[in-house]
Design a protein around this motif. Structure first.
Motif, PDB file in Angstrom:
ATOM      1  N   LYS A 295       1.821  13.868  -0.371  1.00  0.00           N
ATOM      2  CA  LYS A 295       2.032  14.806   0.740  1.00  0.00           C
ATOM      3  C   LYS A 295       3.510  15.084   1.000  1.00  0.00           C
ATOM      4  N   LYS A 296       4.330  14.057   0.877  1.00  0.00           N
ATOM      5  CA  LYS A 296       5.782  14.241   1.099  1.00  0.00           C
ATOM      6  C   LYS A 296       6.554  13.294   0.184  1.00  0.00           C
ATOM      7  N   PRO A 297       7.794  13.593  -0.079  1.00  0.00           N
ATOM      8  CA  PRO A 297       8.575  12.689  -0.933  1.00  0.00           C
ATOM      9  C   PRO A 297       8.762  11.339  -0.244  1.00  0.00           C
ATOM     10  N   ARG A 298       8.701  10.252  -0.991  1.00  0.00           N
ATOM     11  CA  ARG A 298       8.826   8.906  -0.423  1.00  0.00           C
ATOM     12  C   ARG A 298       9.872   8.129  -1.189  1.00  0.00           C
ATOM     13  N   ASP A 299      10.299   6.992  -0.563  1.00  0.00           N
ATOM     14  CA  ASP A 299      11.305   6.207  -1.291  1.00  0.00           C
ATOM     15  C   ASP A 299      10.612   5.268  -2.275  1.00  0.00           C
ATOM     16  N   LYS A 300      11.422   4.655  -3.112  1.00  0.00           N
ATOM     17  CA  LYS A 300      10.944   3.835  -4.218  1.00  0.00           C
ATOM     18  C   LYS A 300       9.998   2.713  -3.738  1.00  0.00           C
ATOM     19  N   GLU A 302       8.158   2.580  -1.095  1.00  0.00           N
ATOM     20  CA  GLU A 302       6.857   3.107  -0.666  1.00  0.00           C
ATOM     21  C   GLU A 302       5.950   3.382  -1.874  1.00  0.00           C
ATOM     22  N   TYR A 303       6.558   4.035  -2.910  1.00  0.00           N
ATOM     23  CA  TYR A 303       5.770   4.316  -4.124  1.00  0.00           C
ATOM     24  C   TYR A 303       5.256   3.022  -4.749  1.00  0.00           C
ATOM     25  N   GLU A 304       6.133   2.020  -4.761  1.00  0.00           N
ATOM     26  CA  GLU A 304       5.764   0.728  -5.363  1.00  0.00           C
ATOM     27  C   GLU A 304       4.563   0.117  -4.636  1.00  0.00           C
ATOM     28  N   ASN A 305       4.631   0.183  -3.286  1.00  0.00           N
ATOM     29  CA  ASN A 305       3.529  -0.371  -2.492  1.00  0.00           C
ATOM     30  C   ASN A 305       2.215   0.356  -2.772  1.00  0.00           C
ATOM     31  N   ILE A 306       2.310   1.687  -2.848  1.00  0.00           N
ATOM     32  CA  ILE A 306       1.087   2.470  -3.112  1.00  0.00           C
ATOM     33  C   ILE A 306       0.518   2.111  -4.490  1.00  0.00           C
ATOM     34  N   LEU A 307       1.409   2.015  -5.487  1.00  0.00           N
ATOM     35  CA  LEU A 307       0.953   1.670  -6.846  1.00  0.00           C
ATOM     36  C   LEU A 307       0.325   0.285  -6.880  1.00  0.00           C
ATOM     37  N   LYS A 308       0.903  -0.641  -6.110  1.00  0.00           N
ATOM     38  CA  LYS A 308       0.351  -2.012  -6.049  1.00  0.00           C
ATOM     39  C   LYS A 308      -1.065  -1.985  -5.474  1.00  0.00           C
ATOM     40  N   ASP A 309      -1.184  -1.204  -4.355  1.00  0.00           N
ATOM     41  CA  ASP A 309      -2.530  -1.083  -3.753  1.00  0.00           C
ATOM     42  C   ASP A 309      -3.517  -0.490  -4.745  1.00  0.00           C
ATOM     43  N   ASN A 310      -3.057   0.556  -5.447  1.00  0.00           N
ATOM     44  CA  ASN A 310      -3.936   1.204  -6.428  1.00  0.00           C
ATOM     45  C   ASN A 310      -4.320   0.252  -7.563  1.00  0.00           C
ATOM     46  N   LEU A 311      -3.330  -0.539  -7.980  1.00  0.00           N
ATOM     47  CA  LEU A 311      -3.594  -1.492  -9.062  1.00  0.00           C
ATOM     48  C   LEU A 311      -4.696  -2.478  -8.656  1.00  0.00           C
ATOM     49  N   GLU A 312      -4.643  -2.875  -7.393  1.00  0.00           N
ATOM     50  CA  GLU A 312      -5.682  -3.794  -6.880  1.00  0.00           C
ATOM     51  C   GLU A 312      -7.071  -3.163  -7.001  1.00  0.00           C
ATOM     52  N   GLU A 313      -7.125  -1.878  -6.621  1.00  0.00           N
ATOM     53  CA  GLU A 313      -8.421  -1.187  -6.703  1.00  0.00           C
ATOM     54  C   GLU A 313      -8.857  -0.989  -8.160  1.00  0.00           C
ATOM     55  N   VAL A 314      -7.853  -0.713  -9.017  1.00  0.00           N
ATOM     56  CA  VAL A 314      -8.179  -0.536 -10.438  1.00  0.00           C
ATOM     57  C   VAL A 314      -8.716  -1.850 -11.005  1.00  0.00           C
ATOM     58  N   ASN A 315      -8.071  -2.967 -10.599  1.00  0.00           N
ATOM     59  CA  ASN A 315      -8.556  -4.288 -11.045  1.00  0.00           C
ATOM     60  C   ASN A 315      -9.994  -4.507 -10.610  1.00  0.00           C
ATOM     61  N   ARG A 316     -10.248  -4.120  -9.360  1.00  0.00           N
ATOM     62  CA  ARG A 316     -11.592  -4.281  -8.818  1.00  0.00           C
ATOM     63  C   ARG A 316     -12.607  -3.455  -9.645  1.00  0.00           C
ATOM     64  N   LEU A 317     -12.223  -2.195  -9.928  1.00  0.00           N
ATOM     65  CA  LEU A 317     -13.084  -1.334 -10.755  1.00  0.00           C
ATOM     66  C   LEU A 317     -13.354  -1.982 -12.114  1.00  0.00           C
ATOM     67  N   GLN A 318     -12.259  -2.513 -12.675  1.00  0.00           N
ATOM     68  CA  GLN A 318     -12.377  -3.127 -14.000  1.00  0.00           C
ATOM     69  C   GLN A 318     -13.336  -4.329 -13.955  1.00  0.00           C
TER      70      GLN A 318
END
Ligand code: ADP
Length: 497
Positions: A295-300, A302-318
């Protein structure tokens, strides 16, 4: 619109005549008729031949008796009218099956006495037989031709040559009897048999066909009813009659099959809906987080935190996908279990040691109680890596569902009754409500459905896989639990000494 069952029914109506012999009913009737027909023909053949021989023999016997009587009369009284009287008596209406004529020849082969019908008639006598009779022996023969005076028809006549003597005089008594009476009777009998056999077979076929139709009517009903049971109507069942016969057994068997199909269908439906639900949630979260991030540009950071959260969900999917894959492989028997002799105690100790790290975080003590007789070795045949995961999972659950500062006890041993190695893991945790105990081995089942994310989140696949692995080893898993007091899971595996 024509549906499949309509086409089938049309096909049934249009069945050509010869096609009825493809049906069990047709085949049964045909084999019944063939066996019955062969038996009937064989029986009639034997009966006819025995009867024909007996009738012809009887005919000869009557002739011989009559001729003997004439011969006796000649011996006693010489040639006189009494001889012909005897034949006349024999030809009376009471013995209509037999009538004959007689002639007596002297040693010069001249006729000395004869029945009135033979007057002016020269019989087709065989000279050698006449001579044989004059010389004291009996002869008998059949003639078919040379009817000298309408005495016999194409069925021929029997001629008997009998010797007779009076004082020094030798005679040959000739008795001639047309065969029309006996052969006529046999011809009638043949005619009756030739008509009776096809008529009987025809009647038997019709009766057989009608009876088999009645006997097979329930099969038709069964087929019609079975045709109505489709995937959407698996709750329907076939009617089982009280007859306790093959048809009712078939209906029962089909009902069991439909029941199993219904169960499998329901499991499949449940599984599809559960699996899509389980997969949808992490996907929605990932998608939501990515959308928010974009939605808007974020700092590094913030992106890292979002990717970490996503990785957790990806692990769960896996984990979900891998768990399901493993389960489906077990269900399709596509998993190869290593068959090596392993010490169950070693596996328990190893998984327990690994679990202790987790337990210590909650200050939970794990105590191992080995079998008294042979504490260090309980041998079984199996796959050590897969069994290790089984116990890790059970310990993991015991720790996860236990309160802090409690104790987990682990016992190993061999059952006295059926010689199974067992491992029991008993915790003092939250326990399982009685109504839920039967569900915990189902996929995606978790008692507390809110605990799907965060720390100690659960997938609800662990115990399904544990059960599949244990059963693939020829074992079983049992659970005893008291709500709010604790649970005890026991794994039984075939013991190999
Ligand atoms: P998960 O633990 O990932 O939820 P499992 O298949 O291992 O999935 O367990 C299924 C359910 O069984 C759990 O959600 C829990 O409700 C119950 N359960 C399993 N082990 C225990 C235990 N030791 N004590 C209490 N409940 C348990």
């Amino acid at each position: 619109m024509i549906n499949k069952s309509d086409t089938k029914n049309n096909h049934r109506v249009k069945r050509r005549f010869w096609e009825i012999f493809k049906t069990i009913r047709g085949k049964l009737t045909l084999s019944f008729i063939s066996i019955f027909g062969i038996t009937l023909i064989g029986f009639s053949f034997v009966l006819y031949n025995v009867f024909a021989k007996q009738s012809r023999d009887d005919f000869d016997i009557v002739m011989n008796v009559l001729a003997s009587s004439i011969s006796e009369t000649i011996r006693e009284n010489g040639i006189n009218q009494d001889i012909l009287n005897e034949v006349k008596e024999f030809n009376n209406p009471g013995l209509s099956a037999f009538y004959g004529y007689t002639e007596v020849l002297n040693s010069a082969e001249m006729v000395v006495m004869q029945s009135s019908q033979l007057k002016d008639i020269s019989l087709p006598l065989e000279r050698n037989r006449v001579l044989a009779a004059l010389n004291g022996s009996r002869e008998i023969a059949t003639v078919y031709t040379d009817d000298p005076g309408n005495l016999w028809d194409s069925r021929g006549a029997r001629i008997l040559y009998v010797p007779a003597t009076h004082h020094q005089h030798k005679y040959a008594v000739i008795l001639i009897a047309p065969l029309s009476s006996v052969e006529g009777m046999l011809a009638n009998l043949r005619l009756i048999i030739f008509i009776a056999i096809p008529v009987t077979l025809l009647i038997a076929s019709i009766v057989g066909w009608v009876f088999s139709k009645r006997a097979y009517a329930p099969v038709g009903e069964l087929v019609a009813k079975t045709n109505t049971i489709t995937a959407e109507k698996l709750h329907l069942r076939l009617k089982v009659s009280d007859a306790d016969d093959e048809i009712s057994h078939l209906a029962e068997t089909l009902n069991y099959m439909i029941e199993r199909l219904e169960q499998s269908f329901n499991t499949l439906k449940q599984f599809t809906s559960d699996a899509s639900h389980e997969l949808r949630t992490p996907l929605t979260i990932i998608r939501g987080e990515i959308e928010v991030a974009l939605k808007k540009p974020r700092d590094k950071q913030e992106y890292e935190n979002i990717l970490k959260d996503n990785l957790e969900e990806v692990n769960r999917l896996q984990n979900i996908v891998e768990g399901l894959l493993t389960l489906s492989q077990y269900e399709n028997n596509r998993i190869t279990i290593q068959s090596e002799k392993i010490n169950l105690v070693d596996i328990v100790i190893e998984s327990l040691t690994k679990s202790r790290i987790l337990a210590e975080k909650k200050n939970i003590k794990i105590i191992l109680k080995l079998e008294e007789e042979n504490p260090d070795a309980i041998y079984i045949t199996g796959d050590s890596r897969k069994l290790m995961n089984v116990f890790l999972n059970i310990f993991d659950n015991a720790i996860k569902y236990s309160n802090e500062n409690t104790e987990i006890q682990c016992y190993t041993g061999i059952t006295k009754t059926d010689n199974f190695a067992y491992v029991t893991v008993k915790d003092q945790g939250i326990g399982i409500p009685e109504s839920s105990v039967k569900n915990i081995f189902e996929r995606f089942y978790r008692e507390d459905s809110s605990r799907t994310r965060g720390e100690g989140y659960s997938l609800g696949l662990g115990l399904s896989i544990v059960k599949a692995v244990v059963e693939a080893h020829g074992g079983r898993i049992e659970v005893k639990s008291e709500y709010k007091k604790g649970s005890a899971f026991t794994v039984y595996l075939p013991y190999s000494s």
